[in-house]
Every structure is written in C-alpha cells, then in structure tokens.
Design a protein around this motif. Structure first.
Motif, short mmCIF file in Angstrom:
data_model
loop_
_atom_site.label_atom_id
_atom_site.label_comp_id
_atom_site.label_asym_id
_atom_site.label_seq_id
_atom_site.Cartn_x
_atom_site.Cartn_y
_atom_site.Cartn_z
N VAL A 199 0.84 -1.20 0.00
CA VAL A 199 0.00 0.00 0.00
C VAL A 199 0.87 1.25 0.00
O VAL A 199 0.64 2.19 -0.77
N ALA A 200 1.88 1.28 0.87
CA ALA A 200 2.75 2.45 0.96
C ALA A 200 3.49 2.69 -0.35
O ALA A 200 3.61 3.84 -0.82
N HIS A 201 4.00 1.62 -0.95
CA HIS A 201 4.73 1.76 -2.21
C HIS A 201 3.82 2.33 -3.29
O HIS A 201 4.21 3.23 -4.05
N GLU A 202 2.59 1.82 -3.35
CA GLU A 202 1.66 2.27 -4.39
C GLU A 202 1.25 3.72 -4.20
O GLU A 202 1.24 4.52 -5.15
N ILE A 203 0.89 4.08 -2.96
CA ILE A 203 0.38 5.43 -2.72
C ILE A 203 1.49 6.47 -2.87
O ILE A 203 1.27 7.57 -3.39
N ARG A 204 2.72 6.13 -2.47
CA ARG A 204 3.83 7.07 -2.61
C ARG A 204 4.26 7.21 -4.06
O ARG A 204 4.73 8.27 -4.48
N ARG A 205 4.05 6.17 -4.84
CA ARG A 205 4.36 6.27 -6.26
C ARG A 205 3.41 7.26 -6.94
O ARG A 205 3.78 7.96 -7.89
N GLU A 206 2.18 7.37 -6.42
CA GLU A 206 1.19 8.27 -7.02
C GLU A 206 1.34 9.70 -6.55
O GLU A 206 1.13 10.64 -7.35
N VAL A 207 1.68 9.93 -5.28
CA VAL A 207 1.69 11.31 -4.76
C VAL A 207 3.08 11.84 -4.51
O VAL A 207 3.24 13.03 -4.21
N GLY A 208 4.10 10.99 -4.58
CA GLY A 208 5.46 11.44 -4.33
C GLY A 208 5.83 11.35 -2.87
O GLY A 208 4.98 11.14 -2.00
N PRO A 209 7.10 11.53 -2.55
CA PRO A 209 7.58 11.32 -1.17
C PRO A 209 7.12 12.38 -0.19
O PRO A 209 7.15 12.14 1.02
N VAL A 210 6.70 13.56 -0.68
CA VAL A 210 6.32 14.62 0.26
C VAL A 210 4.83 14.94 0.22
O VAL A 210 4.39 15.83 0.94
N GLY A 211 4.05 14.25 -0.57
CA GLY A 211 2.62 14.49 -0.61
C GLY A 211 1.96 14.10 0.70
O GLY A 211 2.33 13.12 1.34
N ASP A 212 0.99 14.90 1.15
CA ASP A 212 0.33 14.66 2.43
C ASP A 212 -0.70 13.54 2.30
O ASP A 212 -1.72 13.71 1.62
N VAL A 213 -0.43 12.41 2.93
CA VAL A 213 -1.33 11.26 2.88
C VAL A 213 -2.07 11.17 4.22
O VAL A 213 -1.45 11.02 5.27
N LEU A 214 -3.39 11.26 4.15
CA LEU A 214 -4.24 11.19 5.33
C LEU A 214 -4.77 9.77 5.49
O LEU A 214 -5.29 9.18 4.54
N ALA A 215 -4.66 9.23 6.70
CA ALA A 215 -5.27 7.94 7.02
C ALA A 215 -6.53 8.20 7.84
O ALA A 215 -6.47 8.83 8.90
N LEU A 216 -7.67 7.74 7.33
CA LEU A 216 -8.94 7.83 8.06
C LEU A 216 -9.21 6.47 8.70
O LEU A 216 -9.38 5.47 7.99
N LEU A 217 -9.25 6.42 10.01
CA LEU A 217 -9.49 5.18 10.73
C LEU A 217 -10.99 4.97 10.92
O LEU A 217 -11.67 5.80 11.53
#
Length: 408
Positions: free
Chosen positions: A84-102
């Motif tokens: 999951v981390a590899h895929e999402i970082r490939r899409e938004v880049g290393p500094v894109g703000d990724v929000l996790a909704l629990l």
C-alpha cells in the motif's frame, strides 16, 4: 531453509499480529505484548509452519497464512502495508500529504458530513479498517461489517475528493501494544484521523442511548413493578440454539466455510462458538490418537461442547473430519436434545483435497508415514442424512456460506 526446533502455536489474535508484521505493518513482531525470543517457528492451530522469527525479532514467512471468506478477506482491500505504501507514494510522491482515516466504528451521518473538511488539503486518503479474527463484543460490528462500512466511507471520500483513495483492511489486535500512528506510517500515511472522533456530542449521546431505548419504552408502558417483570422475562428469553456440524475430508474446505460462517453470524449479533477440528485437537482432545476409538471420542467431545452452547441459545459451529456415521449420529442426538442440528457434508473430491494439502499430509499418508489417514488408509463414511451437501471445488466459499445461512 532450516527451521528451528522450537515451535509456537499462534492464537487467532497472534495470527492477526503475524499477518500485520509480514505485510510490513510493524518493524518487529510482538505476540500478546511480549517480544518473541527467536529463533522459533510459528504455526497455526493446524501445525502449519507459517514463519520463522530470528533473534532480531523479525519474522520470515514460510507459508501463506490461510485466508477465509467475506468482505474483509477481499484481496483488493486486504493488502500488506508495504504494498500500500509503495503504491500510494508512487502516485503522490515522497512529500505528498497522505491522510489515514481510521474507521473502527459504524459511521453516523455526522462523520460522513465531516469528510469534506477532513480530506481538504490531502494529496491522498487511506481508509484504514481494523479487522480482527477475534469475535466482536455484543452490539459491535465485526470484521465483515466494518469492511462493508469502510467501503461506504471510501466511496464517500472518492465522491468528494480528487486525489487517490484506497480502502485497506488491516489485521488488528486490541491490547497488543499496537499504535495506529505507527501502523498508518508503515502504510504510507503522514497523519491519522479517527472518523468516530468527529461525531458531534448530541449524536454521540443519542448513539449511547440506543441500548436503553427499549427499557425506557417498557418503563413508559408498564407500571414499575410490572416493568421489572417484563425486563426480567426478556433477559431470560433465549433463541433456539443451533449446532452446525461440518464433516468432510482433510482439505475439503470445511474449516474455511465454517470460519466464514462464524464471522458472518457474529457480525449479525448471533452468539457463535467455532469448534474447528484442528484447534480442538490442541486443547479439548489433546493426547488422543487417530485410531477409530480416539476419533470417535474426539467427535463426541466436540458434540458435547457444541450441545452445551446450543442449550444456552448460542450457535455452535463444528468442523471436524468426523469420518464415521456412528460418531455423527451421537452428535446429532446430543445436539437435538439441546436445540437444532444442521449437518453439512463438504463433499469436495479426494483428488482436489490432496492437491490443496498445505502440510503434505496426503503425501506422507501415501508413503505409509501416517497410519489410519482418512481417505487413504482409513475410510470416510459419507453421510446419507446431510441437510446440505457442498463441493467447494465448484462452489465458492461465499456461496456455501449463503446456502448454510438459508438453512438457518
């Protein structure tokens, strides 16, 4: 790879912890809040070696963890943290703000209405849904229900948000020292928001009152002394108990269907007890052999415990091989004295069972290394009184569960 002689049989909770770790969700493996002192081989209740833990506390997979059925087992959402981390970082880049909704509770309209503000400014959103093998507490959503509502939240986010959205089912174990901040980071997130924390106080109060609404209505309708009697009678009432008894060859899929059925019934609020054949051998029937008399005694013990569960209004789901008609008949007699009995014959052909064998038991039996192995050197007496016959080589687990639920 040489495996160490020391073995550790994992509980359902510890299977969740191992699955999370192997997927990249934790740096080191902790079992029930205790670090594992390697080297040690970790097995499931069927004694299948799943992983080896080294002296550094890191686990290396040996065999895949057995999967079950239901929405929380859909491979599209039950994915390892590393992937999951590899895929999402490939899409938004290393500094894109990724929000996790629990999403760990059923979201009300309040939380869904708050989504626009929560996701504003994020580059991507991960909807993280905890899924436990442990039975849920009464009145709480289990893993199947949480997976379904997680999909609802994911769809709502996608409708209000232009960036990538992923719904991810995360193996979870409360009380094991896990922290969502750490687990979310391993999934590629920068920050975590628990959706239920954005419920307004009035709504939270209304949700808390749900369990007392019935008592309040009783108190309004009846005089105090009568209301106490009505509530007392309601607490003492019990639904008809049921024993669902799966029988079939090793590898037929009976345990997989039984586990999926138990998860679905738990999620519907039924009081369900799962008595899987291999797990029972570890506890209730530890020390018994595999000769006919020992097998009959094992099945009788399972039937006795299942009948007690049914007597108290619960649903007992048992999944032993139960190869002999006489043993199954005794279980039927005990169960019907306590409630309802449903016999499910999982009739998957021998050649399919043998091809599925994860532990190589059939090969050992054919080589003469395992005496009295059902289907090879010991007979399996096919039931003629089954309420349902299912062949998992042609019927999916989901369809099989649906067929059993129709009987119930």
């Amino acid at each position: 790879m040489n495996t160490p002689e020391t073995t550790y049989v994992l509980s359902p909770v510890e299977l969740d912890l191992l699955e999370l770790h192997l997927g990249g969700g934790t740096d080191t493996l902790t079992l029930l809040d205790r670090p594992v002192q390697g080297p040690v081989t970790l097995t499931d209740a069927e004694n299948t070696p799943l992983a080896v833990v080294g002296e550094d506390g890191h686990a290396t997979a040996l065999k895949p963890i057995a999967r079950a059925a239901g929405p929380h087992w859909d491979p599209a959402v039950r994915r390892g943290a590393h992937d999951v981390a590899h895929e999402i970082r490939r899409e938004v880049g290393p500094v894109g703000d990724v929000l996790a909704l629990l999403v760990d509770a059923a979201p009300t309209r309040d939380e869904l209405d708050a989504l626009d503000g929560l996701v504003a400014g994020a580059a991507a959103v991960l909807v993280l849904v905890p899924a436990s093998r442990r039975h849920p507490e009464p009145g709480h959503l289990g893993a199947p229900g949480l997976a379904r509502v997680g999909t609802v939240v994911g769809d709502a986010v996608a409708a209000a948000f232009d960036g990538p959205v992923r719904t991810v089912v995360v193996p979870w174990a409360d009380g094991a020292g896990l922290r969502w901040d750490d687990v979310a980071t391993h999934h590629g997130a920068d920050r975590v928001e628990r959706l239920a924390d954005h419920r307004t106080p009035p709504t939270a109060e209304r949700v808390a009152r749900l369990s007392t609404l019935w008592s309040r209505e009783v108190g309004t309708l009846y005089p105090d002394a009568v209301a106490r009697e009505v509530e007392h009678a309601a607490r003492g009432a019990r639904s008809e108990g049921t024993v669902v008894f799966f029988t079939g060859l090793s590898g037929s899929g009976k345990s997989t269907v039984a586990q999926a059925l138990a998860a679905e019934l738990d999620d519907e609020g039924r009081h369900t007890t799962l008595l899987d054949g291999d797990a029972v051998r570890q506890h209730l029937s530890k020390g018994l052999g595999f000769d006919k008399a020992s097998r009959e005694l094992n099945v009788e013990r399972i039937g006795y415990v299942a009948s007690l569960v049914a007597y108290h209004g619960g649903v007992a789901i048992a999944a032993p091989i139960a190869p002999f008609a006489s043993g199954r008949a005794r279980v039927r007699e005990m169960a019907q004295a306590a409630g309802r009995f449903v016999l499910v014959h999982v009739s998957t052909p021998l050649e399919v069972c043998e091809a599925r064998d994860r532990k190589g038991l059939y090969a050992k039996a054919r080589a003469g290394e395992i005496p009295e192995f059902t289907g090879i050197s010991s007979p399996y007496e096919e039931p003629t009184d089954a309420d349902l016959v299912v062949d998992t080589s042609v019927t999916s687990v989901e369809a099989a569960v649906a067929q059993v639920k129709n009987l119930l």
